[in-house]
Each structure stands twice: as structure tokens, then as C-alpha cells.
Design a protein around this motif. Structure first.
Motif, mmCIF file in Angstrom:
data_model
loop_
_atom_site.group_PDB
_atom_site.id
_atom_site.type_symbol
_atom_site.label_atom_id
_atom_site.label_comp_id
_atom_site.label_asym_id
_atom_site.label_seq_id
_atom_site.Cartn_x
_atom_site.Cartn_y
_atom_site.Cartn_z
ATOM 1 N N GLN A 84 0.806 -1.217 0.000
ATOM 2 C CA GLN A 84 0.000 0.000 0.000
ATOM 3 C C GLN A 84 0.845 1.277 0.000
ATOM 4 O OE1 GLN A 84 -3.394 0.508 0.088
ATOM 5 N NE2 GLN A 84 -3.854 -1.662 -0.165
ATOM 6 N N ALA A 85 2.086 1.164 0.422
ATOM 7 C CA ALA A 85 2.931 2.341 0.647
ATOM 8 C C ALA A 85 3.189 3.136 -0.633
ATOM 9 C CB ALA A 85 4.254 1.921 1.272
ATOM 10 N N LYS A 86 3.165 4.453 -0.489
ATOM 11 C CA LYS A 86 3.455 5.344 -1.609
ATOM 12 C C LYS A 86 4.937 5.721 -1.669
ATOM 13 C CE LYS A 86 -1.149 7.456 -1.759
ATOM 14 N NZ LYS A 86 -1.924 8.720 -1.586
ATOM 15 N N SER A 87 5.691 5.409 -0.608
ATOM 16 C CA SER A 87 7.113 5.755 -0.546
ATOM 17 C C SER A 87 7.981 4.553 -0.894
ATOM 18 C CB SER A 87 7.477 6.236 0.860
ATOM 19 O OG SER A 87 6.700 7.352 1.226
ATOM 20 N N LYS A 88 9.200 4.825 -1.296
ATOM 21 C CA LYS A 88 10.155 3.750 -1.579
ATOM 22 C C LYS A 88 10.472 2.970 -0.309
ATOM 23 C CE LYS A 88 14.844 2.870 -3.356
ATOM 24 N NZ LYS A 88 14.465 1.759 -4.220
ATOM 25 N N TYR A 89 10.694 3.698 0.805
ATOM 26 C CA TYR A 89 10.995 3.065 2.087
ATOM 27 C C TYR A 89 9.901 3.381 3.101
ATOM 28 C CZ TYR A 89 15.714 2.496 0.215
ATOM 29 O OH TYR A 89 16.785 2.157 -0.565
ATOM 30 N N SER A 90 9.551 2.395 3.903
ATOM 31 C CA SER A 90 8.559 2.577 4.957
ATOM 32 C C SER A 90 9.169 2.230 6.304
ATOM 33 C CB SER A 90 7.348 1.670 4.722
ATOM 34 O OG SER A 90 6.659 2.010 3.545
ATOM 35 N N PHE A 91 8.874 3.052 7.294
ATOM 36 C CA PHE A 91 9.262 2.755 8.666
ATOM 37 C C PHE A 91 8.221 1.824 9.251
ATOM 38 C CE2 PHE A 91 9.195 3.823 13.268
ATOM 39 C CZ PHE A 91 10.486 3.420 13.571
ATOM 40 N N VAL A 92 8.668 0.692 9.790
ATOM 41 C CA VAL A 92 7.752 -0.333 10.311
ATOM 42 C C VAL A 92 7.923 -0.471 11.813
ATOM 43 C CG1 VAL A 92 7.130 -2.782 10.254
ATOM 44 C CG2 VAL A 92 7.740 -1.603 8.128
ATOM 45 N N MET A 93 6.805 -0.398 12.531
ATOM 46 C CA MET A 93 6.841 -0.628 13.972
ATOM 47 C C MET A 93 5.571 -1.349 14.399
ATOM 48 S SD MET A 93 6.148 3.071 15.723
ATOM 49 C CE MET A 93 6.324 2.323 17.334
ATOM 50 N N ALA A 94 5.582 -1.841 15.627
ATOM 51 C CA ALA A 94 4.435 -2.559 16.165
ATOM 52 C C ALA A 94 3.620 -1.651 17.081
ATOM 53 C CB ALA A 94 4.911 -3.792 16.939
ATOM 54 N N CYS A 95 2.350 -2.001 17.256
ATOM 55 C CA CYS A 95 1.440 -1.153 18.022
ATOM 56 C C CYS A 95 1.681 -1.213 19.526
ATOM 57 C CB CYS A 95 -0.008 -1.546 17.733
ATOM 58 S SG CYS A 95 -0.451 -3.205 18.331
ATOM 59 N N ASP A 96 2.596 -2.086 19.972
ATOM 60 C CA ASP A 96 2.877 -2.204 21.410
ATOM 61 C C ASP A 96 4.243 -1.615 21.774
ATOM 62 O OD1 ASP A 96 4.493 -4.079 20.204
ATOM 63 O OD2 ASP A 96 4.072 -5.679 21.644
ATOM 64 N N MET A 97 4.765 -0.728 20.901
ATOM 65 C CA MET A 97 6.062 -0.085 21.148
ATOM 66 C C MET A 97 5.821 1.378 21.509
ATOM 67 S SD MET A 97 8.279 -1.797 18.018
ATOM 68 C CE MET A 97 9.897 -1.411 18.688
ATOM 69 N N PRO A 98 5.750 1.710 22.792
ATOM 70 C CA PRO A 98 5.321 3.055 23.210
ATOM 71 C C PRO A 98 6.363 4.156 23.065
ATOM 72 C CG PRO A 98 5.875 1.738 25.134
ATOM 73 C CD PRO A 98 5.965 0.821 23.946
ATOM 74 N N ASN A 99 7.646 3.785 22.977
ATOM 75 C CA ASN A 99 8.708 4.791 23.024
ATOM 76 C C ASN A 99 9.243 5.117 21.627
ATOM 77 O OD1 ASN A 99 8.584 4.879 25.901
ATOM 78 N ND2 ASN A 99 9.827 3.019 25.979
ATOM 79 N N VAL A 100 8.568 6.013 20.953
ATOM 80 C CA VAL A 100 8.973 6.415 19.598
ATOM 81 C C VAL A 100 10.141 7.397 19.691
ATOM 82 C CG1 VAL A 100 8.244 7.560 17.475
ATOM 83 C CG2 VAL A 100 6.619 6.111 18.750
ATOM 84 N N ASN A 101 11.250 7.052 19.029
ATOM 85 C CA ASN A 101 12.451 7.885 19.068
ATOM 86 C C ASN A 101 12.667 8.527 17.694
ATOM 87 O OD1 ASN A 101 15.230 8.793 19.041
ATOM 88 N ND2 ASN A 101 15.571 7.555 20.864
ATOM 89 N N ILE A 102 12.168 9.740 17.533
ATOM 90 C CA ILE A 102 12.212 10.411 16.233
ATOM 91 C C ILE A 102 13.643 10.652 15.763
ATOM 92 C CG2 ILE A 102 11.600 12.495 14.957
ATOM 93 C CD1 ILE A 102 9.221 10.671 15.531
ATOM 94 N N GLU A 103 14.542 10.991 16.677
ATOM 95 C CA GLU A 103 15.931 11.245 16.289
ATOM 96 C C GLU A 103 16.576 9.977 15.715
ATOM 97 O OE1 GLU A 103 17.421 14.192 16.114
ATOM 98 O OE2 GLU A 103 15.443 14.944 16.653
ATOM 99 N N TYR A 104 16.257 8.839 16.291
ATOM 100 C CA TYR A 104 16.827 7.591 15.771
ATOM 101 C C TYR A 104 16.214 7.249 14.415
ATOM 102 C CZ TYR A 104 18.739 2.872 15.650
ATOM 103 O OH TYR A 104 19.424 1.732 15.290
ATOM 104 N N ILE A 105 14.937 7.516 14.263
ATOM 105 C CA ILE A 105 14.288 7.295 12.972
ATOM 106 C C ILE A 105 14.999 8.108 11.881
ATOM 107 C CG2 ILE A 105 12.173 7.748 11.648
ATOM 108 C CD1 ILE A 105 10.601 7.059 14.227
ATOM 109 N N ARG A 106 15.316 9.355 12.188
ATOM 110 C CA ARG A 106 16.015 10.204 11.216
ATOM 111 C C ARG A 106 17.420 9.676 10.929
ATOM 112 N NH1 ARG A 106 13.937 15.867 14.006
ATOM 113 N NH2 ARG A 106 11.799 15.754 13.186
ATOM 114 N N TYR A 107 18.069 9.161 11.953
ATOM 115 C CA TYR A 107 19.399 8.572 11.775
ATOM 116 C C TYR A 107 19.317 7.352 10.851
ATOM 117 C CZ TYR A 107 23.809 6.223 13.008
ATOM 118 O OH TYR A 107 25.023 5.598 12.962
ATOM 119 N N MET A 108 18.281 6.534 11.044
ATOM 120 C CA MET A 108 18.127 5.345 10.205
ATOM 121 C C MET A 108 17.899 5.721 8.747
ATOM 122 S SD MET A 108 15.857 2.756 12.561
ATOM 123 C CE MET A 108 16.436 1.280 11.742
#
Length: 199
Positions: A84-108
Motif C-alpha cells: 500500500q505504501a506510496k514511498s520507496k521506504y517505509s518505517f515499520v513498527m508494532a502497536c505495542d512499542m510506546p517509546n517512539v524515538n524520532i531522532e533515531y528514525i532520522r538517523y536510520m
């Protein structure tokens, strides 16, 4: 096609260890799913929720989809999201992961190879909190036909960039950005830690 505009949240699974469906987890009387979404909305243009209970998301402005390949575990959810994704890369996470780290996402994002990027701790690979390419759709389909379901084993045969523990701990020294709330005890510990941090 945008490179990194999509986030896929997996809201499936039997949640047998928790005792109830984890996509309905609540923190401070608010569904954890909605808290996760609110943290990700400013980073991603498109959020896709893969769920076996789409009726519980009626009215939500984000894209809702179900597994195409049924009963295939998390890989089936990743496959449905990537389709379904419109982007080349998609960030994937699970619904039981409460600690979203935006800085690490940007690093990845800055450290992604052809098929994506994920985090490695010795021989252990974190399959969520990872970026995956749409080019993984066909390899996933081929792999699932062999009756295997391990995300880790699939990734070993793909051009994935592995971010090592020492680099990941720069963003999360306690490793809490990979926390999964799998059991009632996990949830209780997390809620107590939240209360302490707010006091």
C-alpha cells in the motif's frame, strides 16, 4: 515517489501473552495506538495501519489495510503495508512499542541500504523500528511460499544495512526505544515508570 514518507504500524497478532488484543492497549485512558500515531504524524506523510479489525478504525484519517497473505505473522503485515505504501521506504513498527524515538528514525533514514535498515545486537536483529523497501514485496512472497515466517532469516539474505548496538545506544542508552509491551507485567512496569517520570 518519495523516499521516506510512509510509516507502517502493525496491529495484528494474537496477543496471547497479554491476555487481550494489544492494539487496544490504553495508557492514561488513551489508546496507545493513537499516542504512537500522534508522535509519528509530523515525521511521515502517510501512516498505514495493518489490522485484522479494521472496523475499530472507522473515521480515522489514516490508511487502514488488512493482511493479503493470511495467517503469516508479522511478515504478512509488513507485506500488506509495503504493497500500500506510496514511498520507496517505509518505517515499520508494532502497536505495542510506546517509546517512539524520532531522532533515531532520522538517523536510520541516513543509513539505509537498498532494502532498508534495521538494528543489530550481537546475533539478534530488531525487526521492528526498521525501514523496509517496497522492493521487499517479491522476496517476502517468495519466502513465505517456503512455509517460513522468520523476519530475521529473510533479512539475512537481503541487502539491509545493520546499525550496531553501540551506535543505537547513542540514541537510547537504556534500549527502551525497542520496548515491546508483551505481557501484563511489561505494561505494569511501563505505567509505573511513566508515573515516576511525571512526578
Amino acid at each position: 515517489m518519495k523516499l521516506f514518507g510512509t510509516c507502517i504500524i502493525l496491529a495484528g497478532g494474537k496477543s496471547s501473552r497479554m491476555g487481550f488484543d494489544k492494539q487496544f492497549l490504553k495508557v492514561d485512558k488513551r489508546r496507545l495506538m493513537y499516542s504512537i500515531i500522534s508522535k509519528l504524524e509530523n515525521e511521515f506523510d502517510e501512516i498505514i495501519i495493518v489490522t485484522n479489525k479494521p472496523e475499530h478504525y472507522i473515521g480515522l484519517s489514516h490508511k487502514i489495510t488488512m493482511d493479503i497473505l493470511k495467517e503469516k505473522g508479522p511478515l504478512g503485515g509488513i507485506h500488506a503495508g509495503l504493497k500500500q505504501a506510496k514511498s520507496k521506504y517505509s518505517f515499520v513498527m508494532a502497536c505495542d512499542m510506546p517509546n517512539v524515538n524520532i531522532e533515531y528514525i532520522r538517523y536510520m533514514k541516513e543509513n539505509t541500504s537498498k532494502m532498508g535498515s534495521t538494528t543489530r545486537f550481537k546475533d539478534w536483529i530488531e525487526p521492528f523500528c526498521s525501514f523496509y523497501s517496497k522492493e521487499m514485496v517479491k522476496p517476502i512472497e517468495k519466502y513465505l511460499k517456503t512455509k517460513k515466517r522468520s523476519i530475521t532469516h529473510l533479512l539475512m539474505d537481503l541487502d539491509i544495512n545493520y546499525i550496531e548496538e553501540k551506535d543505537a545506544r547513542e540514541f537510547s542508552p537504556s534500549w527502551d526505544m525497542f520496548l515491546n509491551l508483551n505481557t501484563q507485567n511489561d505494561l505494569e512496569i511501563f505505567l509505573n515508570a511513566e508515573k515516576e517520570s511525571c512526578s
